[in-house]
Every structure is written in structure tokens, then in C-alpha cells.
Motif scaffolding. Sequence first.
Motif, PDB file in Angstrom:
ATOM      1  N   GLU A 124       2.187   1.639  -3.447  1.00 43.80           N
ATOM      2  CA  GLU A 124       1.056   2.032  -4.493  1.00 43.80           C
ATOM      3  C   GLU A 124       0.799   3.579  -4.130  1.00 43.80           C
ATOM      4  N   ALA A 125       1.005   4.046  -2.987  1.00 47.14           N
ATOM      5  CA  ALA A 125       0.685   5.456  -2.773  1.00 47.14           C
ATOM      6  C   ALA A 125       1.904   6.124  -3.234  1.00 47.14           C
ATOM      7  N   LYS A 126       2.993   5.891  -3.244  1.00 42.45           N
ATOM      8  CA  LYS A 126       4.219   6.516  -3.854  1.00 42.45           C
ATOM      9  C   LYS A 126       3.928   6.586  -5.084  1.00 42.45           C
ATOM     10  N   LEU A 154       5.826   9.458   1.355  1.00 42.24           N
ATOM     11  CA  LEU A 154       4.613   9.276   2.274  1.00 42.24           C
ATOM     12  C   LEU A 154       4.851   8.488   3.587  1.00 42.24           C
ATOM     13  N   THR A 180       8.839  12.176  -6.753  1.00 42.42           N
ATOM     14  CA  THR A 180       7.998  11.676  -6.021  1.00 42.42           C
ATOM     15  C   THR A 180       7.751  12.233  -4.379  1.00 42.42           C
ATOM     16  N   GLU A 231       1.347   6.523  -7.199  1.00 42.84           N
ATOM     17  CA  GLU A 231       0.301   7.705  -7.412  1.00 42.84           C
ATOM     18  C   GLU A 231       0.831   8.968  -7.226  1.00 42.84           C
ATOM     19  N   LYS A 232       1.589   9.437  -6.416  1.00 36.83           N
ATOM     20  CA  LYS A 232       2.168  10.771  -6.099  1.00 36.83           C
ATOM     21  C   LYS A 232       3.310  11.029  -6.915  1.00 36.83           C
ATOM     22  N   LYS A 254       0.891  -1.170  -0.007  1.00 35.10           N
ATOM     23  CA  LYS A 254      -0.019  -0.161  -0.048  1.00 35.10           C
ATOM     24  C   LYS A 254       0.887   1.298  -0.058  1.00 35.10           C
ATOM     25  N   SER A 255       1.989   1.244   0.748  1.00 36.25           N
ATOM     26  CA  SER A 255       2.942   2.326   0.626  1.00 36.25           C
ATOM     27  C   SER A 255       3.269   2.554  -0.607  1.00 36.25           C
TER      28      SER A 255
END
Length: 82
Positions: free
Chosen positions: A59-61, A79, A76, A63-64, A56-57
Motif C-alpha cells: 500500500e505504501a508503494k 520503501l 515508484t 501511494e508513492k 502495508k508495504s
Amino acid sequence: MTDAANDIAGLSFEEALKQLETIVRELEQGNVPLERSIDMYERGDALRKHCDTLLKSAEAKVEKIQLGQNGEASGTEALDPQ
């Protein structure tokens, strides 16, 4: 945190996944004593949760990622995985 939780928290995704695969393979063979099976299942669950958090971490990176004017990734934003 327990020693096992500290041990798992320090693992990379690849290391945790390899341990999880080993546990699953051993449990599927069905020749592990009950008490050991329970311990292995609990560790496997903790490893699964750790892998999920790391994914999840990541994936969030992804997306950023910011796109520059030329359409290339320009960086990037880090997060906090919490």
C-alpha cells in the motif's frame, strides 16, 4: 528468530495467505486436538501478521507512485517495510 519465524518471513503474500486459509479451515472443522489447535493458532497469528506487513508495504508503494506530466505513472519509490 525461531525456525518457524524464519520460515514465515520467507513466504510470499500468496503463500502465507494460502497457509492461513488452510489453518482456518482445519480449525473451523473442530476435529483438531487441543495442543495441535494451539500450535496452529499461533502459526496462524504469525502468518496473519506477516500478511499484514506485506500488505502495508505494498500500500505504501502504491501511494508513492509518481505521476508524470502526461498523467502516467513514472515510477515508484522503494520503501523499507520496517
